[in-house]
Design an enzyme around this catalytic site. Structure first.
Site, PDB file in Angstrom:
ATOM      1  N   CYS A 174      46.097  33.079  10.073  1.00 11.53           N
ATOM      2  CA  CYS A 174      45.999  34.489  10.448  1.00 11.53           C
ATOM      3  C   CYS A 174      45.731  35.349   9.232  1.00 11.53           C
ATOM      4  CB  CYS A 174      47.288  34.924  11.151  1.00 11.53           C
ATOM      5  SG  CYS A 174      48.728  34.922  10.068  1.00 11.53           S
ATOM      6  N   CYS A 184      43.882  40.221  -4.728  1.00  9.57           N
ATOM      7  CA  CYS A 184      45.215  40.628  -4.281  1.00  9.57           C
ATOM      8  C   CYS A 184      45.412  42.120  -4.581  1.00  9.57           C
ATOM      9  CB  CYS A 184      46.265  39.793  -5.010  1.00  9.57           C
ATOM     10  SG  CYS A 184      47.954  40.383  -4.779  1.00  9.57           S
ATOM     11  N   HIS A 242      -7.999   6.350  -0.392  1.00 10.37           N
ATOM     12  CA  HIS A 242      -6.895   5.429  -0.120  1.00 10.37           C
ATOM     13  C   HIS A 242      -6.115   5.932   1.091  1.00 10.37           C
ATOM     14  CE1 HIS A 242      -7.000   4.124  -4.606  1.00 10.37           C
ATOM     15  NE2 HIS A 242      -7.744   3.327  -3.853  1.00 10.37           N
ATOM     16  N   CYS A 271      -1.797  10.035  -5.952  1.00  7.65           N
ATOM     17  CA  CYS A 271      -1.943   8.883  -5.065  1.00  7.65           C
ATOM     18  C   CYS A 271      -0.954   7.791  -5.454  1.00  7.65           C
ATOM     19  CB  CYS A 271      -3.375   8.362  -5.139  1.00  7.65           C
ATOM     20  SG  CYS A 271      -3.672   6.856  -4.175  1.00  7.65           S
TER      21      CYS A 271
END
Length: 502
Positions: free
Chosen positions: A463, A450, A269, A294
């Site tokens: 910044c 932190c 095919h 297919c």
């Protein structure tokens, strides 16, 4: 310029306009040239080679070309025919001689007219019928002797580094074709590379030295080399013909050149590269590699891995290759996975025992409970199955890359693929532990703690002077040092001096 020379020039110009450069080559220095004639074959034409008691047959659409090399004398076409050499790799000496004689008869029938195009048409359309070859061409086997009652027969098909061939050189002005053949041999008109046999010789010609043999490592016999040459030529010509033909795609029903299409080998095919490529990408992305078949309704054929790679690219093909291997292993009831976090390699089970030994990390474990092997005593799980279990059957990959690949496989896979992964790793593991682990890894890679309260903070822009949203602490993002009152002086000099924007 006399009339003959004018006719020769007109004929050569006509041949140049009719045939392409691969079919016709003209010698500009004189009235000579070479024409390669591809013989037209009937449908279902086969070439056969007998090896011992076995007869091997191959369906062929294209045979290697007959080569007609010609030289036009000055009084051609009015008085003399062309001198020519006829070369072919799959005809015997007798057959070439018969074709050569027929070309002479065709010239005589023209009554002094140009004849080259008529010769080409005869060789292309009628040469097989003339030789009584219809739907099967049987190549002479090696060692086949030459019958004594056929002195012009040549049964050898020697292998030559340039062209395996038998050659007949003819000068149709001679009274005796047989005498001319002998004269041509004596004068060297049949060069050694053509390996045309002397009529008195028996048996097959020996192949050339190994240094000149194009396939020395294969140790092919001359007949096998000839068959190989025919098959290779046939495949190349079929690809060329396919590329230049227009086909309707089985998905979009649009006409495309074969060079823009893919033909599946099993079912034949044909689909355009765009449609089939998109179909393959969707199936691979969803993890449904078993569904990559297919697109034609009801057809179970599949594209080859090489075709898939050309259609989807290296990255998706890598995923396809991995999923295909994984899917194959999943379908094998005698395959388990090494329970070590650092390994996870597939292990083939011995049906007579629950003992399993990983060939990668050498870890010995019980195939039923996935713990270190404990002998033949009772086990938490008496029998290993692929049915979904309450907990994970296999530990998660340890590496970040492995976790990402597994999560991608699970989230983008089909429902069937997701159920399979859930049965292997456990549904809760995949939906919580794996997602949490990846999230924690992302947080670790994209945030910092932190220095005062250790709350995780992500910097988006600005910044390096950061203020914790949890405790209010001001600190430097670059070095994590706390910034006290008037702490912006931290950015004046030192390694962090260039990281503060006003």
């Amino acid at each position: 310029m006399n009339a003959d020379l004018e006719e020769q020039e007109d004929e050569l110009l006509a041949l140049e306009s009719i045939f392409g450069s691969e079919e016709f080559v003209r010698n500009e220095s004189k009235s000579a040239g070479e024409i390669r004639v591809s013989v037209e074959l009937p449908a279902d034409f086969k070439v056969a080679l007998k090896e011992g008691e076995t007869l091997r047959q191959y369906e062929i659409s294209f045979l290697t070309a007959l080569v007609l090399t010609f030289d036009l004398p000055e009084d051609y076409p009015s008085c003399s025919p062309p001198s020519f050499t006829l070369t072919c790799s799959w005809l015997t000496y007798t057959q070439l001689a018969a074709l050569s004689a027929q070309l002479g008869d065709l010239y005589q029938a023209t009554g002094g007219a140009v004849v080259l195009f008529s010769w080409v048409q005869f060789l292309r359309e009628d040469s097989l019928k003339f030789l009584d070859i219809h739907s099967l061409l049987e190549l002479p086997s090696d060692g086949h002797s030459i019958p004594e009652d056929k002195p012009n027969a040549a049964t050898s098909h020697p292998c030559d580094s340039d062209l395996t061939s038998l050659t007949i050189q003819s000068d149709l002005n001679s009274e005796s074709n047989a005498d001319q053949q002998m004269s041509a041999k004596e004068e060297g008109a049949l060069p050694s590379s053509s390996s045309a046999l002397n009529p008195d010789e028996q048996g097959a010609a020996s192949p050339p030295d190994s240094k000149d043999d194009p396939l020395p490592a294969l140790s092919l016999t001359p007949s096998q080399a000839l068959m190989s040459q025919i098959l290779i030529h046939n495949a190349a010509q079929k690809r060329r013909a396919f590329a230049s033909t227009v086909f309707d795609c089985g998905v979009c029903f649009t006409g495309w050149l074969g060079s823009d299409c893919v033909q599946l080998l099993e079912c034949e095919h044909i689909f355009c590269q765009g449609c089939l490529g998109e179909f393959c990408k969707v199936q691979i992305t969803e993890g449904n590699v078993r569904g990559l078949t297919c697109p034609q309704t009801g057809c179970t054929s599949a594209p080859t891995p090489a075709q898939v790679k050309r259609l989807v690219g290296e990255e998706l093909f890598s995923r396809y290759d991995r999923l295909l291997l994984q899917s194959t292993l999943d379908c094998m009831p005698d395959v388990v996975y090494c329970p070590r976090l650092s390994c996870g390699s597939p292990v083939i089970l011995d049906k007579s025992s629950n003992a399993a030994l990983c060939s990668v990390c050498s870890f010995a474990f019980c195939a039923a409970c996935r713990k270190t092997y404990h002998g033949t005593g009772d086990c938490q799980r008496r029998k290993l199955t692929h049915v979904a279990l309450p907990g994970a059957c296999v530990d998660l990959p340890q590496s970040q890359e492995g976790m990402k690949a597994l999560w991608d496989d699970y989230t983008h896979g089909s429902k069937e693929r997701q159920r399979l992964l859930e049965s292997r790793y456990g549904r809760d593991t995949l939906r919580s532990s794996l997602e949490t682990g990846l999230s924690d890894q992302w947080v670790s890679n994209n945030s910092k703690a932190c220095p005062h309260c250790f709350w995780r903070i992500q910097k988006i822009s600005g910044c390096n002077a950061m203020r914790c949203g949890h405790c209010g602490q001001l600190f430097c993002w670059g070095c994590l040092d706390p910034l006290f009152k008037h702490g912006y002086g931290h950015f004046q000099g030192g390694s962090c001096s260039n990281s503060f924007a006003t």
